[in-house]
Each structure stands twice: as structure tokens, then as C-alpha cells.
Write a protein that holds these residues in place. Structure first.
Motif, PDB file in Angstrom:
ATOM      1  N   ILE A   1       0.931  -1.096   0.062  1.00  0.00           N
ATOM      2  CA  ILE A   1       0.045   0.032  -0.131  1.00  0.00           C
ATOM      3  C   ILE A   1       0.740   1.319   0.019  1.00  0.00           C
ATOM      4  CG2 ILE A   1      -1.698   1.373   1.451  1.00  0.00           C
ATOM      5  CD1 ILE A   1      -2.571  -1.421   2.221  1.00  0.00           C
ATOM      6  N   GLY A   2       1.971   1.033   0.802  1.00  0.00           N
ATOM      7  CA  GLY A   2       2.757   2.241   1.018  1.00  0.00           C
ATOM      8  C   GLY A   2       3.487   2.680  -0.301  1.00  0.00           C
ATOM      9  N   TRP A   3       4.155   1.593  -1.100  1.00  0.00           N
ATOM     10  CA  TRP A   3       4.524   1.634  -2.454  1.00  0.00           C
ATOM     11  C   TRP A   3       3.583   2.344  -3.289  1.00  0.00           C
ATOM     12  CZ3 TRP A   3       9.261  -1.049  -4.320  1.00  0.00           C
ATOM     13  CH2 TRP A   3       9.645  -0.829  -5.738  1.00  0.00           C
ATOM     14  N   PHE A   4       2.393   1.852  -3.485  1.00  0.00           N
ATOM     15  CA  PHE A   4       1.521   2.323  -4.215  1.00  0.00           C
ATOM     16  C   PHE A   4       1.241   3.799  -4.092  1.00  0.00           C
ATOM     17  CE2 PHE A   4      -2.881   2.827  -5.828  1.00  0.00           C
ATOM     18  CZ  PHE A   4      -2.925   2.538  -6.890  1.00  0.00           C
ATOM     19  N   LEU A   5       0.877   4.249  -3.069  1.00  0.00           N
ATOM     20  CA  LEU A   5       0.299   5.542  -2.666  1.00  0.00           C
ATOM     21  C   LEU A   5       1.499   6.380  -2.716  1.00  0.00           C
ATOM     22  CD1 LEU A   5      -2.202   4.698   0.205  1.00  0.00           C
ATOM     23  CD2 LEU A   5      -2.717   5.419  -2.168  1.00  0.00           C
ATOM     24  N   PHE A   6       2.667   6.149  -2.248  1.00  0.00           N
ATOM     25  CA  PHE A   6       3.732   7.172  -2.396  1.00  0.00           C
ATOM     26  C   PHE A   6       4.346   7.203  -3.712  1.00  0.00           C
ATOM     27  CE2 PHE A   6       3.946   6.593   2.257  1.00  0.00           C
ATOM     28  CZ  PHE A   6       4.201   7.878   2.858  1.00  0.00           C
ATOM     29  N   GLY A   7       4.078   6.116  -4.464  1.00  0.00           N
ATOM     30  CA  GLY A   7       4.346   6.485  -6.080  1.00  0.00           C
ATOM     31  C   GLY A   7       3.597   7.273  -6.894  1.00  0.00           C
ATOM     32  N   HIS A   8       2.321   7.533  -6.104  1.00  0.00           N
ATOM     33  CA  HIS A   8       1.537   8.595  -6.967  1.00  0.00           C
ATOM     34  C   HIS A   8       1.562  10.090  -6.317  1.00  0.00           C
ATOM     35  CE1 HIS A   8      -0.923   6.108  -9.553  1.00  0.00           C
ATOM     36  NE2 HIS A   8      -0.871   5.299  -8.641  1.00  0.00           N
ATOM     37  N   ILE A   9       2.543  10.089  -5.423  1.00  0.00           N
ATOM     38  CA  ILE A   9       2.616  11.397  -4.703  1.00  0.00           C
ATOM     39  C   ILE A   9       3.041  12.562  -5.539  1.00  0.00           C
ATOM     40  CG2 ILE A   9       5.032  11.361  -3.889  1.00  0.00           C
ATOM     41  CD1 ILE A   9       3.889  12.233  -1.021  1.00  0.00           C
ATOM     42  N   LEU A  10       3.684  12.194  -6.659  1.00  0.00           N
ATOM     43  CA  LEU A  10       4.226  13.364  -7.473  1.00  0.00           C
ATOM     44  C   LEU A  10       3.160  13.772  -8.294  1.00  0.00           C
ATOM     45  CD1 LEU A  10       6.720  15.103  -8.204  1.00  0.00           C
ATOM     46  CD2 LEU A  10       7.338  13.497  -9.925  1.00  0.00           C
ATOM     47  N   GLU A  11       2.435  12.681  -9.145  1.00  0.00           N
ATOM     48  CA  GLU A  11       1.565  13.031 -10.233  1.00  0.00           C
ATOM     49  C   GLU A  11       0.046  13.078  -9.771  1.00  0.00           C
ATOM     50  OE1 GLU A  11       3.275  11.641 -14.459  1.00  0.00           O
ATOM     51  OE2 GLU A  11       3.285   9.801 -12.996  1.00  0.00           O
ATOM     52  N   SER A  12      -0.358  12.636  -8.695  1.00  0.00           N
ATOM     53  CA  SER A  12      -1.567  12.710  -8.242  1.00  0.00           C
ATOM     54  C   SER A  12      -1.986  13.485  -6.891  1.00  0.00           C
ATOM     55  CB  SER A  12      -2.068  10.892  -7.729  1.00  0.00           C
ATOM     56  OG  SER A  12      -1.898  10.352  -9.166  1.00  0.00           O
ATOM     57  N   THR A  13      -1.059  14.521  -6.803  1.00  0.00           N
ATOM     58  CA  THR A  13      -1.438  15.535  -5.757  1.00  0.00           C
ATOM     59  C   THR A  13      -1.764  16.803  -6.119  1.00  0.00           C
ATOM     60  OG1 THR A  13       0.965  15.832  -5.282  1.00  0.00           O
ATOM     61  CG2 THR A  13      -0.267  14.243  -4.032  1.00  0.00           C
ATOM     62  N   PHE A  14      -0.805  17.865  -6.039  1.00  0.00           N
ATOM     63  CA  PHE A  14      -1.122  19.403  -6.144  1.00  0.00           C
ATOM     64  C   PHE A  14      -0.768  19.685  -7.621  1.00  0.00           C
ATOM     65  CE2 PHE A  14       3.315  19.153  -4.470  1.00  0.00           C
ATOM     66  CZ  PHE A  14       3.922  20.067  -5.615  1.00  0.00           C
ATOM     67  N   LEU A  15      -0.045  19.228  -8.275  1.00  0.00           N
ATOM     68  CA  LEU A  15       0.655  19.507  -9.549  1.00  0.00           C
ATOM     69  C   LEU A  15      -0.664  19.794 -10.666  1.00  0.00           C
ATOM     70  CD1 LEU A  15       3.752  17.400 -10.442  1.00  0.00           C
ATOM     71  CD2 LEU A  15       3.421  19.961  -9.482  1.00  0.00           C
ATOM     72  N   PRO A  16      -0.615  20.847 -11.358  1.00  0.00           N
ATOM     73  CA  PRO A  16      -1.859  21.189 -12.203  1.00  0.00           C
ATOM     74  C   PRO A  16      -1.863  20.235 -13.538  1.00  0.00           C
ATOM     75  CG  PRO A  16      -0.073  22.945 -12.380  1.00  0.00           C
ATOM     76  CD  PRO A  16       0.324  21.955 -11.283  1.00  0.00           C
ATOM     77  N   LEU A  17      -1.754  18.857 -13.202  1.00  0.00           N
ATOM     78  CA  LEU A  17      -1.825  17.969 -14.248  1.00  0.00           C
ATOM     79  C   LEU A  17      -3.275  17.643 -14.707  1.00  0.00           C
ATOM     80  CD1 LEU A  17       0.987  15.648 -13.337  1.00  0.00           C
ATOM     81  CD2 LEU A  17       1.375  17.473 -14.901  1.00  0.00           C
ATOM     82  N   GLU A  18      -3.685  16.960 -15.845  1.00  0.00           N
ATOM     83  CA  GLU A  18      -5.042  16.577 -16.105  1.00  0.00           C
ATOM     84  C   GLU A  18      -5.055  15.460 -15.040  1.00  0.00           C
ATOM     85  OE1 GLU A  18      -6.223  15.831 -19.831  1.00  0.00           O
ATOM     86  OE2 GLU A  18      -4.547  16.900 -20.806  1.00  0.00           O
ATOM     87  N   LEU A  19      -6.225  15.198 -14.792  1.00  0.00           N
ATOM     88  CA  LEU A  19      -6.782  14.114 -13.532  1.00  0.00           C
ATOM     89  C   LEU A  19      -6.505  12.669 -13.816  1.00  0.00           C
ATOM     90  CD1 LEU A  19     -10.715  15.815 -13.300  1.00  0.00           C
ATOM     91  CD2 LEU A  19      -8.602  16.140 -12.087  1.00  0.00           C
TER      92      LEU A  19
END
Length: 641
Positions: A335-353
Motif C-alpha cells: 500500500i505504501g509503495w502504491f500510494l507514495f508512487g502517486h505522490i508526484l502526479e496525483s497530488t497538487f501539480l496542475p496535471l490532467e486528472l
């Protein structure tokens, strides 16, 4: 003899993995370029249709706009071609080969982790490594990372990340402190190289912390630099938060391009992550697409209600795994690997959803935890009975999905059927039907989408382009220039308009587009006056650059120079000054050209980026040589007269 056969079989497993991955993905290599592919791949055109000089190579690798610029990703495009237009097939096949290489590296990584953690025989580690690498490689959610061709940057960043983690496992199994330090140092170097492919390589820090936790639980001692990895992870999170604070105004500008705020994006990501999980474990072929512009935004915590429920599930799962991390270390690891692996692209950066390629490495931790956990608590034969049917299902869905990605005509229609609200999918169907000469069908598909696009200028501009620039008999749309201007006035920002304006300006004044230059100027001016486009600096630069190019075609040198200077002020890109110098030199205004050359030289001398400085210096010298040639031509003409 039996042991020898098992040893030989273990040696054949990597070749089996390689063969399976290539066979499953091969049907997709005949597909088209998609989304951002043409935007980036057209950089291979250089100045004259191909890249054949050092200056053009430097221009290519420095063309990125992200934090690191991703220079190695753009350099990697030259593996297949150095010109544009180019066929997509070779690029896609190279992506398949890179993904296959990554599958072998994942096999190696999992084998090394299990060798340290389980302390079982090499035979078991090889078996589990093969199963996990196979599931990871053939998961249908990986298809978009392979066939959205520009995501070669994701694949190669993944290559470096996995290699860096493999080096760490050698450091952790090495008793000699000096050798262990050397492996850790090499791991850091490889990670830095990965960052030059894509910034997601920074997640190696999080993955290393998760691996270190697993090793610690099995050996009852911390591996080399495990605590440092945890510290770095915390520091990295703080750096990301600080980055947002320092670049708040820039972030605000980037979010102005989106139909959501940062808070809305964060809320939506709860649902997005849950959708990723569903697609990972219960894949649907229709869901492995490239177009997700119809994804519903979470405007409030309870709107839709699935936003609240998704966050409850994710936070609850994370809390549970943290609370029982010593009793169920594999759950915390996965769970930690998966969620922390998303911390860059799935948090505050103004990328598409939503984009599935963001799961490329994050999903690996989940499969390590599930497969190893199943093997640990159940017998080997039961594990085989469970995963063989599942692997066959994954293989079928991936092969079917790849086959769809490889057929343009089928591909776009399938995606539109699955996502009727996606404007991108609809426009791709329209483009395809037009290319096939099915004008009536294209017109019907286009008009079916008009009711939902009253504030989308790009969609209307596309219809206008088809009407004026494809020379079909009969009207494609049911509005004139005035209606288009009205739509632009009230439209929200979107990128399709910028692409449309670039397309029109490139063809302005030629027989390829029956559009009066004054009408084109009116359209460009409307975009400049639109508040939603004007407030986005990148959009304003693009639009003003088109105005400068149009003014050049119209013979209005003063206006062209005005907009080039404005672009320089907005972008701090010396290329606009050099372009102005060239235009002035070609007009025989050499004193004015020299002034712009001097300004360019001052800018270059003050640059602190050595790569950019070198590239711009080469371009400056090229422009100087051209202007000197203009002077010689002018002198020769005077001599003749």
C-alpha cells in the motif's frame, strides 16, 4: 538430473517473459500517434524537416518545459528517426522493447528483494519473481504507457528507477561497507539519470524506504541508509509542499488552464486512485484508452458522494496497514509503495486528472505484496491454481486492447462509444472519417457533439478549419465567422484552440486553406482579447507568436517585431530576439538587426544554464552569418546597379 532441469528452466524463464510480452503487445505497434505525440515528435523536424546538426540536437533536448526539461527523453526519440513527419510503427515497437527490458529488470529486482527478505532457496525467489514480473508487464493498465508514444519518458524513467533499486539490493546484501557504499553511490547516479528522463524517478526514494522496511522486518536490522531513505522521503514531501508555496503564482497560472482548482483536483484524486485500483485488479478493455477529458471533477467533498467514500477507503486502508505494519509488513509495503508512487502526479501539480501510465511503477508494490503474501500463507500449488487463470485473463485483455490500439478506425470509434462526452475522442473520430473521405459521417459525429460544446472554442474552431481548409462540397458547420468570434469571447481556456491557430497560421496565404488573411487576423485578435486565454502566459505567447508570423506574411514588419519583442518579455526566450534580428536583416535594416543581435548576446552571456547557453550561442552565430550574407548580397546588388 532433476535439479539440473529445474536450473535450466529457471534460466529459460527470462526468455519466456520476453517472448510473452512482445507477442501480447505487438498488435498495437501499427496504431497512430495520439494526444501529445505530434506536439513533441514534430520537434524532430528541426529547421528543415530533419535534425542533422549539433545545434538542432541541442534545440531538441532543451525543448522541454518541465522541472528538469527531460532532455534524455527527447534525445531518445532519435533512436527511431531524426525527421518529421515519421511513421509511428518504429517508435511504438521501440516502446514495446523498452517495456520488455523493464519486465526483465522487474524480474531481477523482485528476485533480489526476495533473496534478501525470504531467505528461501533461489528456486522460490526465481519462481515468484517471474510470476510478479509477468503480471506487472501484461497488466492491461500498462497498455497506454507503451502505446502513448511520448510516454517513452515514463518507460525510460522506470528503467532507471528499477535499476537504481536493484543496485540498492546489492548494497543491502553486501557486508563490505566500502562496496555497499559504492552500490549506493551508483544507485544515486542512476536515479539522477532517471530524473533527466522524467521527474517521477524521484519516487525511488519512497520505493527504497518501502523496500528497506521489508528488509528490516525480515532481518531485524536496518539495511544500509534505510533511515536516510525515510528521512529523504519526509524531506522530499516537504520540498514538494515548499515548491508549491514558492511557485504559487506560477501554479495559479497553470491551474487557470484547467477546469478545476488545486483543491478540486486533490479531492478528485481519491476517486481517481480508486478507479486505478479497479482497473488494475478487474481490468476492462474499453477502459484502457487515451482520452479521459470527460472525467467528472469533485467540486465538493460530497459532490459526488463517491469522493468522500473513496477518501475514507484510502485513508482507512493506509491507517490499517500502518497500525498493523509489524504483523502484516507486506500489506504496509504494498500500500505504501502504491500510494507514495502517486505522490508526484496525483497530488497538487496542475496535471490532467486521469492517466493510466501514472501507475507504471506504483502497481508493482501491490503485486509483490499480493503474490508473495498468497505464496506465504497458501501452498505453492494453490498459488499456481489461483494465478494461472488470472494471468490468462490479463493476457487476453491486454492482447485484445493492444489489437484495438493498433487499428485507427476501430480505436477511435471504440473510445467514443465508451466515452461519448469526450471531445477528444469525438474529434479523433471526425478526423479519421475525414481522412477516409466519409464527409457525411464526419459531419454527423461533429454535430452530435455541438450541443455540449457551447463554451469550447477549440471544437468550434476545428469545424471552421474543416469548412475553410479542406475544400469539401457543402457546409460542415452551421455558423459563420461572427458566431465563432462570439464563442471565443465566452470560451474557457483549452489547448485545442492553440493547435488550431498554429495549423491555420502555417497554411495562411497558401492554396491549402481558403481563409482570408484579414479574417485570420480577426480570429487571432479575438483570442488575444479573450480573458480566459490572455491570463494564461503560455497561451498568450503562442497566440502572439502566430500574430507575429501572420504579420510577416502580410508584410507588416513593424507589427511582427512588436509581437516578437512581447513574446521575449513574456517568455525570456532569446529565440524571439534572434528571429527579430533575422527579419530586420532580411529587410536590409542592418543597424536595427545589430541592436537585436547585441541584446541576444547580452542575454546569452548572462545565462547560467550551460546547455541553453551553448544552444543559443550556436543559433546566434548562425543568425550572424545569415545577416552577413544579406549584407554581401545588398552590396553586390548596389555594385551591379
Amino acid at each position: 538430473m532433476r535439479a539440473d532441469w529445474k536450473y535450466i528452466l529457471s534460466l529459460l524463464l527470462p526468455f519466456a517473459l520476453l517472448t510473452v510480452v512482445i507477442l501480447l503487445y505487438k498488435p498495437g505497434i501499427t496504431g497512430p500517434f495520439l494526444l501529445d505525440d505530434p506536439i513533441h515528435f514534430q520537434k524532430l523536424a528541426g529547421n528543415d524537416g530533419e535534425i542533422d546538426t549539433a545545434a538542432e540536437v541541442l534545440d531538441l533536448i532543451s525543448s522541454g518545459s518541465s522541472a528538469t526539461g527531460r532532455p534524455l527523453s527527447f534525445l531518445a526519440l532519435l533512436i527511431d528517426d531524426n525527421a518529421w513527419p515519421a511513421p509511428a510503427l518504429e517508435f511504438k515497437f521501440t516502446n514495446v522493447l523498452i517495456h520488455t527490458l523493464n519486465a526483465l529488470l522487474v524480474f531481477w529486482l523482485v528476485y533480489r528483494i526476495l533473496l534478501i527478505v525470504k531467505k528461501d532457496s533461489k528456486k522460490e525467489s526465481v519462481f515468484l519473481g517471474f510470476v510478479i514480473a509477468l503480471i506487472w508487464a501484461i497488466s492491461p493498465i500498462q497498455v497506454s504507457a507503451v502505446f502513448m508514444t511520448i510516454q517513452r519518458m515514463t518507460l525510460l524513467s522506470g528503467t532507471m528507477s528499477v535499476l537504481a533499486l536493484i543496485l540498492l539490493t546489492y548494497a543491502w546484501s553486501e557486508d563490505n561497507r566500502l562496496k555497499a557504499t559504492a552500490f549506493i553511490f551508483l544507485s544515486g547516479i542512476v536515479t539522477l539519470i532517471g530524473l533527466l528522463f522524467k521527474e517521477t524517478a524521484v519516487s525511488v526514494v519512497f520505493y527504497a524506504a518501502c523496500m528497506g522496511f521489508l528488509v528490516k522486518q525480515s532481518k531485524n536490522e536496518s539495511p544500509h541508509l534505510y533511515k536516510t531513505a525515510i528521512l529523504f522521503s519526509a524531506v522530499l514531501v516537504l520540498m514538494l509542499v515548499s515548491y508549491y508555496g514558492i511557485n504559487a503564482s506560477r501554479m495559479h497560472e497553470l491551474y487557470a488552464k484547467r477546469d478545476f482548482t488545486m483543491i478540486e483536483r486533490l479531492m478528485t484524486q481519491g476517486r481517481v486512485i480508486l478507479d486505478y485500483l479497479v482497473q488494475i485488479f478487474i481490468p476492462r478493455m474499453s477502459a484502457t484508452g487515451a482520452f479521459h477529458d470527460d472525467y467528472e471533477v469533485s467540486r465538493e467533498l460530497f459532490q459526488p458522494i463517491s469522493t468522500f467514500l473513496s477518501w475514507c477507503f484510502l485513508l482507512g486502508t493506509l491507517a490499517f496497514s500502518t497500525l498493523f505494519r509489524r504483523k502484516i509488513p507486506l500489506a504496509f509495503f504494498g500500500i505504501g509503495w502504491f500510494l507514495f508512487g502517486h505522490i508526484l502526479e496525483s497530488t497538487f501539480l496542475p496535471l490532467e486528472l486521469y492517466f493510466e501510465h501514472r501507475n507504471y511503477l506504483p502497481l508493482l508494490g501491490l503485486w509483490i505484496a499480493i503474490v508473495v503474501g498468497t505464496y506465504t500463507f497458501l501452498a505453492k500449488k494453490i498459488t499456481v491454481l489461483i494465478f494461472i487463470p488470472y494471468i490468462l485473463i490479463l493476457a487476453f485483455v491486454t492482447h485484445s486492447s493492444a489489437s484495438t490500439w493498433g487499428q485507427s478506425g476501430v480505436l477511435f470509434h471504440v473510445w467514443l462509444q465508451d466515452k461519448p462526452e469526450s471531445l477528444r475522442a469525438r474529434l479523433e473520430v471526425v478526423r479519421h472519417e475525414l481522412e477516409q473521405g466519409r464527409f457525411i459521417q464526419a459531419k454527423k459525429v461533429f454535430r452530435d457533439g455541438q450541443a455540449n460544446t457551447t463554451n469550447d472554442a477549440g471544437y468550434y474552431l476545428y469545424g471552421f478549419i474543416v469548412d475553410r481548409c479542406n475544400h469539401f462540397n457543402g457546409s460542415f458547420i452551421e455558423y459563420d465567422l461572427e458566431e465563432l468570434l462570439h464563442v471565443i469571447e465566452r470560451a474557457k481556456f483549452e489547448h485545442a484552440s492553440l493547435e488550431g491557430l498554429n495549423w491555420l497560421t502555417e497554411r495562411a496565404g497558401t492554396d491549402r486553406c481558403d481563409l482570408d488573411l484579414n479574417d485570420l487576423e480577426t480570429i487571432i485578435s479575438a483570442y488575444l482579447e479573450s480573458s480566459s486565454f490572455h491570463q494564461v502566459t503560455g497561451a498568450r505567447i503562442s497566440i502572439e507568436n502566430n500574430m507575429a508570423r501572420l504579420a510577416k506574411i502580410q508584410g507588416d514588419l513593424g507589427k511582427s517585431i512588436y509581437y516578437l519583442e512581447s513574446n521575449y518579455d513574456l517568455s525570456n526566450d532569446v529565440g524571439y530576439l534572434l528571429n527579430a534580428a533575422y527579419l530586420l536583416g532580411s529587410a536590409g535594416l542592418f543597424e536595427d538587426a545589430e541592436e537585436f543581435l547585441q541584446r541576444s548576446e547580452n542575454h546569452i552571456n548572462s545565462s547560467i544554464n550551460p546547455l541553453e547557453k551553448k544552444k543559443n550561442s550556436i543559433e546566434l552565430n548562425d543568425v550572424k552569418e545569415v545577416i552577413e550574407a544579406f549584407k554581401v548580397q545588398r552590396s553586390e546588388r548596389k555594385g551591379v546597379n
